[in-house]
Design a protein around this motif. Structure first.
Motif, PDB file in Angstrom:
ATOM      1  N   ALA A   9       2.135   8.181 -14.801  1.00 20.21           N
ATOM      2  CA  ALA A   9       2.994   7.411 -13.906  1.00 20.21           C
ATOM      3  C   ALA A   9       1.857   6.467 -12.817  1.00 20.21           C
ATOM      4  CB  ALA A   9       3.789   8.399 -12.886  1.00 20.21           C
ATOM      5  N   MET A  10       0.556   7.048 -12.902  1.00 21.60           N
ATOM      6  CA  MET A  10      -0.211   6.384 -11.955  1.00 21.60           C
ATOM      7  C   MET A  10       0.234   5.926 -10.491  1.00 21.60           C
ATOM      8  SD  MET A  10      -3.291   5.566 -13.144  1.00 21.60           S
ATOM      9  CE  MET A  10      -4.216   6.337 -14.350  1.00 21.60           C
ATOM     10  N   GLY A  11       0.794   6.773 -10.067  1.00 23.04           N
ATOM     11  CA  GLY A  11       1.331   6.625  -8.375  1.00 23.04           C
ATOM     12  C   GLY A  11       2.444   5.436  -8.488  1.00 23.04           C
ATOM     13  N   GLY A  12       3.180   5.401  -9.420  1.00 24.47           N
ATOM     14  CA  GLY A  12       4.055   4.137  -9.472  1.00 24.47           C
ATOM     15  C   GLY A  12       3.540   2.940 -10.009  1.00 24.47           C
ATOM     16  N   TYR A  13       2.417   2.843 -10.378  1.00 23.62           N
ATOM     17  CA  TYR A  13       1.568   1.494 -10.732  1.00 23.62           C
ATOM     18  C   TYR A  13       1.222   1.376 -12.318  1.00 23.62           C
ATOM     19  CZ  TYR A  13       0.959   0.385  -5.840  1.00 23.62           C
ATOM     20  OH  TYR A  13       1.215   0.087  -4.547  1.00 23.62           O
TER      21      TYR A  13
ATOM     22  N   GLN B  45      -5.656   2.586   0.347  1.00 22.55           N
ATOM     23  CA  GLN B  45      -4.717   1.454   0.734  1.00 22.55           C
ATOM     24  C   GLN B  45      -4.094   0.774  -0.768  1.00 22.55           C
ATOM     25  OE1 GLN B  45      -7.227  -1.705   2.426  1.00 22.55           O
ATOM     26  NE2 GLN B  45      -5.985  -1.378   4.474  1.00 22.55           N
ATOM     27  N   GLN B  46      -4.865   1.040  -1.609  1.00 21.31           N
ATOM     28  CA  GLN B  46      -4.398   0.350  -3.076  1.00 21.31           C
ATOM     29  C   GLN B  46      -3.765   1.213  -3.972  1.00 21.31           C
ATOM     30  OE1 GLN B  46      -7.003  -2.383  -5.010  1.00 21.31           O
ATOM     31  NE2 GLN B  46      -7.735  -3.289  -2.971  1.00 21.31           N
ATOM     32  N   GLY B  47      -3.862   2.426  -3.484  1.00 27.97           N
ATOM     33  CA  GLY B  47      -3.374   3.485  -4.500  1.00 27.97           C
ATOM     34  C   GLY B  47      -4.082   3.480  -5.857  1.00 27.97           C
ATOM     35  N   GLU B  48      -3.508   3.776  -6.862  1.00 28.76           N
ATOM     36  CA  GLU B  48      -3.804   3.811  -8.278  1.00 28.76           C
ATOM     37  C   GLU B  48      -4.363   2.673  -8.696  1.00 28.76           C
ATOM     38  OE1 GLU B  48      -4.380   6.922  -9.512  1.00 28.76           O
ATOM     39  OE2 GLU B  48      -3.261   8.008  -8.340  1.00 28.76           O
ATOM     40  N   THR B  49      -3.808   1.459  -8.312  1.00 30.40           N
ATOM     41  CA  THR B  49      -4.313   0.179  -8.648  1.00 30.40           C
ATOM     42  C   THR B  49      -5.786  -0.159  -8.640  1.00 30.40           C
ATOM     43  OG1 THR B  49      -3.942  -1.038  -6.625  1.00 30.40           O
ATOM     44  CG2 THR B  49      -1.847  -0.837  -8.239  1.00 30.40           C
ATOM     45  N   GLY B 111      -3.333  -8.729  -9.203  1.00 24.11           N
ATOM     46  CA  GLY B 111      -2.660  -9.438  -8.312  1.00 24.11           C
ATOM     47  C   GLY B 111      -1.276  -9.515  -7.909  1.00 24.11           C
ATOM     48  N   LYS B 112      -0.321  -8.857  -8.965  1.00 23.31           N
ATOM     49  CA  LYS B 112       0.938  -8.506  -8.676  1.00 23.31           C
ATOM     50  C   LYS B 112       1.080  -7.776  -7.658  1.00 23.31           C
ATOM     51  CE  LYS B 112       5.271  -9.708  -9.634  1.00 23.31           C
ATOM     52  NZ  LYS B 112       5.824 -10.766  -8.914  1.00 23.31           N
ATOM     53  N   PRO B 113       0.794  -6.431  -7.982  1.00 25.77           N
ATOM     54  CA  PRO B 113       0.882  -5.485  -7.024  1.00 25.77           C
ATOM     55  C   PRO B 113       0.406  -5.623  -5.664  1.00 25.77           C
ATOM     56  CG  PRO B 113      -0.214  -4.490  -8.602  1.00 25.77           C
ATOM     57  CD  PRO B 113       0.045  -5.728  -9.040  1.00 25.77           C
ATOM     58  N   MET B 114      -0.946  -6.415  -5.699  1.00 30.31           N
ATOM     59  CA  MET B 114      -1.672  -6.333  -4.391  1.00 30.31           C
ATOM     60  C   MET B 114      -1.183  -7.570  -3.577  1.00 30.31           C
ATOM     61  SD  MET B 114      -3.113  -3.541  -3.931  1.00 30.31           S
ATOM     62  CE  MET B 114      -1.633  -2.672  -4.520  1.00 30.31           C
ATOM     63  N   TRP B 115      -1.039  -8.768  -4.333  1.00 30.09           N
ATOM     64  CA  TRP B 115      -0.894  -9.969  -3.579  1.00 30.09           C
ATOM     65  C   TRP B 115       0.370 -10.350  -3.591  1.00 30.09           C
ATOM     66  CZ3 TRP B 115      -5.438 -13.063  -6.380  1.00 30.09           C
ATOM     67  CH2 TRP B 115      -6.737 -12.392  -6.131  1.00 30.09           C
TER      68      TRP B 115
END
Lengths: 57, 248
Positions: A9-13, B45-49, B111-115
């Motif tokens: 699930a990668m924390g929803g990402y 801040q960015q989590g898993e991304t 970029g999509k999830p962060m910006w």
């Protein structure tokens, strides 16, 4: 220990992380396969030419 | 360095180190992917991304590094007529283009999830897209002429002119307002990333270097053998010609 479901699930990402890794893998594999295919082709062509020359003698 | 300028010697050396290089690359990917996907924490801040960084940043480094090498090889081909320089530039270009494409795609997915957007036409992203087109132009020019030497010369000129783009990419984040953050991994005064994220990043960076080296050596081998094949075909053709004349 993290369980496998939450890993996927990668924390929803998951929709961003997995395609990023997948795209990188596909591109690297493609560039590698393209390169080694070309090398095998030229190896075989050289080999054939050599055999041809040996049979001419 | 001069001793390796000899194509025959290069081929023998390449044949010897290539199996080791391939094995090390595979090992590097196993370690790098383990650290990047499992053995490192999510960002506060960015989590898993943040895991996208472990592919994106090393790929961008390789894209720039490979272009620099294409430019340097092109310069030494034009100036010193170094026998391996054209081969090195031609072998490097598609591999560099692949890393550029990876940096562009992973950057977009980050970029999509962060910006909030996959793409903006700002200085960093646009100059990096230009890098991709420079690679494509270089490869296209190499294949555009019947006379290979002419193609190599035009491609070399393009590659050298395109070197201007490298400092533009590097400093784009300082010179213009962009969505892209400035350099934050290696800054004045050393490494500024937390060690838990430093190791997966460096493992992936080393692995990408190994991959590039192996892929470029494979392509250089191919190009040298293709040149040998052309020469031998030409020689065989001439032999048939002389035999035909002799029998007349």
């Amino acid at each position: 220990m993290m369980d496998f479901g939450s890993f996927l699930a990668m924390g929803g990402y998951a929709a961003y992380v997995w395609p990023a890794y997948g795209a990188a893998l596909v591109i690297l594999l493609a560039i590698w396969i393209d390169g080694s295919r070309r090398r095998r082709a030229v190896d075989q062509a050289l080999h054939r030419l050599e055999q041809q020359r040996n049979s001419e003698r | 360095m001069h001793r390796f300028a000899n194509p025959g010697r290069f081929l023998r050396l390449a044949n010897r180190i290539q199996p080791w290089l391939k094995a090390l690359t595979v090992l590097g990917f196993i370690i790098g992917l383990y650290l990047a996907l499992w053995g490192s924490p999510p960002d506060y801040q960015q989590g898993e991304t943040v895991r996208i960084m472990y592919v994106h940043v090393p790929a961008a480094w390789m894209a720039l590094f490979a272009y620099l090498l294409v430019g340097l090889a092109s310069a030494s081909s034009l100036i010193w007529r170094h026998p391996l320089a054209d081969v090195a530039a031609e072998a490097m270009s598609p591999v560099g283009a692949a890393f550029t494409l990876i940096a562009l795609i992973t950057g977009s997915l980050w970029g999509k999830p962060m910006w909030g957007t996959y793409w903006v036409w700002d200085a960093r992203l646009t100059s990096f897209l230009l890098l991709f087109f420079l690679y494509l132009g270089h490869m296209a020019l190499l294949g555009a002429f019947d006379d290979r030497a002419r193609g190599q010369r035009s491609a070399a000129v393009l590659a050298i002119v395109g070197l201007v783009n490298l400092p533009v990419i590097k400093f784009s984040v300082d010179w213009w307002n962009t969505l892209h953050q400035p350099a934050s991994i290696v800054r004045m005064g050393g490494i500024s990333i937390d060690s838990s994220m430093q190791w997966p990043l460096f493992a992936m960076a080393i692995t990408f270097h190994l991959f590039m080296l192996a892929a470029v050596i494979e392509r250089m081998r191919t190009l040298l053998l293709e040149a040998r094949l052309r020469n031998q075909r030409l020689a065989a053709f001439e032999r048939v010609g002389t035999q035909a004349r002799a029998s007349e």
